[in-house]
Design a protein around this motif. Structure first.
Motif, PDB file in Angstrom:
ATOM      1  N   ILE A 108       1.109  -1.236   0.211  1.00 19.15           N
ATOM      2  CA  ILE A 108       0.038   0.112  -0.080  1.00 19.15           C
ATOM      3  C   ILE A 108       0.978   0.942  -0.261  1.00 19.15           C
ATOM      4  N   LYS A 109       0.557   2.457  -0.989  1.00 18.62           N
ATOM      5  CA  LYS A 109       1.446   3.721  -0.738  1.00 18.62           C
ATOM      6  C   LYS A 109       0.793   4.265  -0.254  1.00 18.62           C
ATOM      7  N   TYR A 110       0.792   4.933   0.764  1.00 27.89           N
ATOM      8  CA  TYR A 110       0.109   6.056   1.931  1.00 27.89           C
ATOM      9  C   TYR A 110       1.123   7.242   1.867  1.00 27.89           C
ATOM     10  N   ILE A 153      -6.160  -4.007   2.645  1.00 26.24           N
ATOM     11  CA  ILE A 153      -5.712  -3.995   0.709  1.00 26.24           C
ATOM     12  C   ILE A 153      -5.567  -1.993   0.659  1.00 26.24           C
ATOM     13  N   GLY A 154      -4.922  -1.167  -0.202  1.00 26.24           N
ATOM     14  CA  GLY A 154      -4.672  -0.021   0.078  1.00 26.24           C
ATOM     15  C   GLY A 154      -6.340   0.050  -0.641  1.00 26.24           C
ATOM     16  N   GLY A 205      -8.588  -1.974   6.386  1.00 29.13           N
ATOM     17  CA  GLY A 205      -8.525  -3.785   7.215  1.00 29.13           C
ATOM     18  C   GLY A 205      -9.701  -3.852   6.829  1.00 29.13           C
ATOM     19  N   PHE A 206     -10.340  -4.699   7.262  1.00 25.57           N
ATOM     20  CA  PHE A 206     -11.266  -6.230   6.601  1.00 25.57           C
ATOM     21  C   PHE A 206     -10.935  -7.002   8.111  1.00 25.57           C
ATOM     22  N   VAL A 207     -12.103  -7.894   8.651  1.00 22.32           N
ATOM     23  CA  VAL A 207     -11.457  -7.886   9.787  1.00 22.32           C
ATOM     24  C   VAL A 207     -13.491  -9.301   9.808  1.00 22.32           C
ATOM     25  N   VAL A 208     -12.798 -10.680  10.654  1.00 22.94           N
ATOM     26  CA  VAL A 208     -13.862 -11.275  11.505  1.00 22.94           C
ATOM     27  C   VAL A 208     -14.065 -10.904  12.757  1.00 22.94           C
ATOM     28  N   LEU A 209     -15.052 -11.561  13.125  1.00 21.23           N
ATOM     29  CA  LEU A 209     -15.106 -10.686  14.415  1.00 21.23           C
ATOM     30  C   LEU A 209     -15.193 -12.357  15.207  1.00 21.23           C
ATOM     31  N   GLN A 210     -15.161 -12.232  16.984  1.00 21.27           N
ATOM     32  CA  GLN A 210     -14.913 -13.565  17.462  1.00 21.27           C
ATOM     33  C   GLN A 210     -16.065 -13.630  17.595  1.00 21.27           C
ATOM     34  N   PRO A 211     -16.945 -14.943  17.844  1.00 22.49           N
ATOM     35  CA  PRO A 211     -18.533 -15.041  18.111  1.00 22.49           C
ATOM     36  C   PRO A 211     -18.659 -14.589  19.362  1.00 22.49           C
ATOM     37  N   GLY A 212     -19.863 -13.801  18.984  1.00 24.97           N
ATOM     38  CA  GLY A 212     -20.175 -12.993  19.952  1.00 24.97           C
ATOM     39  C   GLY A 212     -20.253 -11.995  19.812  1.00 24.97           C
ATOM     40  N   VAL A 213     -18.973 -11.260  19.719  1.00 24.57           N
ATOM     41  CA  VAL A 213     -18.371  -9.959  19.542  1.00 24.57           C
ATOM     42  C   VAL A 213     -19.925  -9.882  18.367  1.00 24.57           C
ATOM     43  N   GLU A 214     -20.242  -8.552  19.231  1.00 24.45           N
ATOM     44  CA  GLU A 214     -20.826  -7.041  17.699  1.00 24.45           C
ATOM     45  C   GLU A 214     -20.169  -6.475  17.056  1.00 24.45           C
ATOM     46  N   LEU A 243      -6.808 -13.715  -0.700  1.00 24.92           N
ATOM     47  CA  LEU A 243      -6.590 -12.933  -1.719  1.00 24.92           C
ATOM     48  C   LEU A 243      -7.927 -11.878  -2.156  1.00 24.92           C
ATOM     49  N   ARG A 244      -6.306 -10.854  -1.778  1.00 23.49           N
ATOM     50  CA  ARG A 244      -6.612  -9.981  -1.435  1.00 23.49           C
ATOM     51  C   ARG A 244      -7.076  -8.660  -2.862  1.00 23.49           C
ATOM     52  N   ARG A 245      -6.710  -9.687  -4.352  1.00 26.51           N
ATOM     53  CA  ARG A 245      -7.145  -8.618  -5.134  1.00 26.51           C
ATOM     54  C   ARG A 245      -8.587  -9.097  -4.687  1.00 26.51           C
ATOM     55  N   GLU A 246      -9.315 -10.348  -4.282  1.00 22.18           N
ATOM     56  CA  GLU A 246     -11.408 -10.016  -4.454  1.00 22.18           C
ATOM     57  C   GLU A 246     -11.845  -9.547  -3.402  1.00 22.18           C
ATOM     58  N   LEU A 247     -10.734  -8.849  -2.734  1.00 20.11           N
ATOM     59  CA  LEU A 247     -10.990  -7.689  -2.023  1.00 20.11           C
ATOM     60  C   LEU A 247     -11.271  -6.055  -2.613  1.00 20.11           C
ATOM     61  N   LYS A 248     -10.204  -6.250  -3.147  1.00 16.57           N
ATOM     62  CA  LYS A 248      -9.759  -4.986  -4.603  1.00 16.57           C
ATOM     63  C   LYS A 248     -10.655  -5.113  -5.371  1.00 16.57           C
ATOM     64  N   ILE A 249     -11.323  -6.158  -5.717  1.00 16.64           N
ATOM     65  CA  ILE A 249     -13.267  -5.973  -6.575  1.00 16.64           C
ATOM     66  C   ILE A 249     -13.732  -5.210  -6.267  1.00 16.64           C
ATOM     67  N   ARG A 250     -13.985  -5.971  -5.203  1.00 17.97           N
ATOM     68  CA  ARG A 250     -15.235  -5.686  -3.964  1.00 17.97           C
ATOM     69  C   ARG A 250     -15.489  -4.248  -3.973  1.00 17.97           C
ATOM     70  N   GLU A 251     -14.098  -2.979  -3.806  1.00 21.32           N
ATOM     71  CA  GLU A 251     -13.700  -2.070  -3.518  1.00 21.32           C
ATOM     72  C   GLU A 251     -14.676  -1.670  -4.916  1.00 21.32           C
ATOM     73  N   THR A 252     -13.719  -1.529  -6.262  1.00 22.20           N
ATOM     74  CA  THR A 252     -14.093  -1.133  -7.560  1.00 22.20           C
ATOM     75  C   THR A 252     -15.427  -1.303  -7.774  1.00 22.20           C
ATOM     76  N   GLU A 253     -15.858  -2.438  -7.763  1.00 27.57           N
ATOM     77  CA  GLU A 253     -17.639  -2.511  -7.598  1.00 27.57           C
ATOM     78  C   GLU A 253     -18.660  -1.820  -6.996  1.00 27.57           C
TER      79      GLU A 253
END
Length: 488
Positions: A387-389, A415-416, A427-436, A477-487
């Motif tokens: 990522i170039k910030y 990803i950037g 950032g993208f996170v999956v939370l532990q079970p039970g965390v809102e 698969l960061r590429r999939e996350l980037k595709i999500r962003e562009t869509e």
């Protein structure tokens, strides 16, 4: 097998010879490409070695592949036959029909393995040049580009097994657990060929599921397991681990993606076993570095395997980066590899081969790394995924590791993304079970990361997901996350 069925080495040899005879009777000749679409099983091992016994080329197919991607692989590889199992459905058979591959054999059907075993046909002796004759044609994961056929010779595969064996990675009396996919070069070399060459016991199951994984370790007194970082995350954090006896384990070995030192330490603290790791690529058969010595830093991929050299090169100037002095780490550079396990090149891709292999035989890995004074290597990130910030380079892997240290985070990715004309870390996170998934939780996690990284590396956006997209071997698969962003 994890279902309790057993096969001896003598039986395996007989099965392989019979399967080779069956394939020869169907017309398979040296140099023919045979695709194999099959889950982890005795059938996979027998089929693969039967193909090699005939001097044919094995092209393993991902279990996650779609019909179109399978068709593309069959066509690109020039496969003349597809071996699959009815349990996977008609996807690969339909793909074969689409591109004109007429010979489709279902290994679990009446005319498959069982018929070959019963007929016990013989195969002729085959003479090949191990240094030039292709043995395998796996397709790279495609995390940064379209999948490419990687040309691996018999010498590539055999040398890589000998390199790992000579370092004592596994032992003859080990009970090895194999859940990582055999279709991937990591599973094919480390789980299948290294285990067989060592004479160890291999317990295998077709897919990862936490209770089955842990239950099999307890039931079969597993001593050594090959895993990927996502499984390490589960072992460090999942409550089910406490319900099983894993005392027979002497070590775990993580590959397929870089393992963070904190995560390795968390697994060690919880299980009381040595957490090892290594490095490799499909293009290197795959192993080039192994970290199995307890005194080594847990975050390092370790030392190069025998007959293998590495160097760090400045990606822009292509000048070699010197080893550091004392306790310092070197400057960041691209990791280059040279050794007998390096591929012959990409199939029918001369330009991409030239961009990856130098004229004097060095493989440009595309991975950024640093090394210490002893030459032990630490992977920083992928060259193309930085990522170039505001002109600063931010490694996604560093952010992902920082996110995972939060107690409420079960999995993470970074990803950037483009915002108002500039790239920012997201950032993208999956939370532990039970965390809102609340705004307060989001702010707390972002603040947690900000306390652990340089100011310019802070996560500027955070999104909650049900699951982080990953390849079958655990690569994000960061590429999939980037595709999500562009869509959006």
């Amino acid at each position: 097998m994890a279902d309790g069925t057993e096969t001896t080495y003598a039986e395996l040899r007989t099965y392989t010879e019979s399967a080779a005879g069956g394939l020869y009777h169907l017309g398979v000749q040296p140099g023919d490409v045979v695709a194999l679409h099959c889950p982890n099983s005795l059938g996979f091992i027998v089929a693969a070695h039967a193909v090699w016994r005939l001097g044919a080329v094995l092209s393993p197919v991902s279990l996650l592949a779609t019909e179109d991607s399978i068709a593309a692989q069959l066509e690109d590889s020039g496969a003349s036959m597809l071996l699959t199992v009815a349990a996977l459905g008609e996807t690969s058979a339909n793909a074969a029909k689409k591109v004109g591959v007429e010979q489709v054999i279902f290994l679990d059907a009446n005319n498959g393995l069982q018929q070959w075993f019963a007929e016990r046909r013989t195969a002729p002796k085959v003479k090949i040049n191990s240094a030039s004759h292709l043995a395998a044609l796996p397709y790279s994961s495609g995390t940064t580009a379209l999948p490419k056929g990687v040309q691996l010779t018999h010498e590539n595969l055999a040398m890589n097994v000998m390199q790992a064996k000579s370092m004592g990675l596994v032992k003859r009396d080990d009970v090895i657990f194999g859940v990582l996919p055999f279709f991937h070069i990591y599973g094919l070399t480390a789980l299948v060929n290294l285990a067989l060459a060592t004479g160890a016991t291999l317990v295998t199951m077709p897919r990862f599921e936490i209770d089955s994984f842990l239950g099999a370790h307890q039931r079969f007194n597993v001593t050594f397991s090959f895993i990927a970082p996502p499984i390490a995350v589960v072992l460090a954090k999942h409550p089910a681990v406490d319900n099983y006896d894993l005392s027979s384990l002497r070590a775990l070995f993580s590959g397929a993606a870089s393992l963070n030192a904190d995560l390795a330490a968390a697994v060690e603290d919880r299980l009381g076993v040595h957490m090892q790791q290594g490095y490799g690529m499909t293009e290197t058969s795959p192993m080039t570095h192994i970290n199995i010595k307890p005194e080594y830093d847990r975050g390092a991929i370790g030392e190069a395997v025998p007959n293998t050299s590495h160097k760090l090169m400045d990606p822009e100037t292509l000048e070699e980066i010197d080893l550091p002095d004392g306790e310092k780490l070197s400057e960041v550079g691209e990791l280059w590899i040279q050794g007998p396990q390096v591929m012959r090149g990409y199939l029918n891709r001369p330009e991409e081969t030239a961009a990856t292999l130098t004229e004097d035989g060095w493989l440009r890995t595309g991975d950024l790394a640093v090394q210490n004074a002893q030459g032990h290597v630490f992977i920083v990130d992928r060259l193309k995924e930085l990522i170039k910030y505001k002109g600063y380079q931010v490694p996604p892997a560093e952010l992902e590791a920082a996110l995972l240290t939060h107690q409420n985070v079960a999995d993470s990715a970074a990803i950037g993304v483009q915002r108002e004309g500039e790239e920012i870390p997201k950032g993208f996170v999956v939370l532990q079970p039970g965390v809102e998934a609340t705004e307060e939780e989001k702010n707390a996690i972002m603040a947690h990361v900000a306390d652990r990284v340089a100011p310019y590396k802070k996560i500027r956006e955070l999104e909650f997901l049900e699951q982080i997209p990953k390849s079958a071997t655990g690569k994000i698969l960061r590429r999939e996350l980037k595709i999500r962003e562009t869509e959006r």
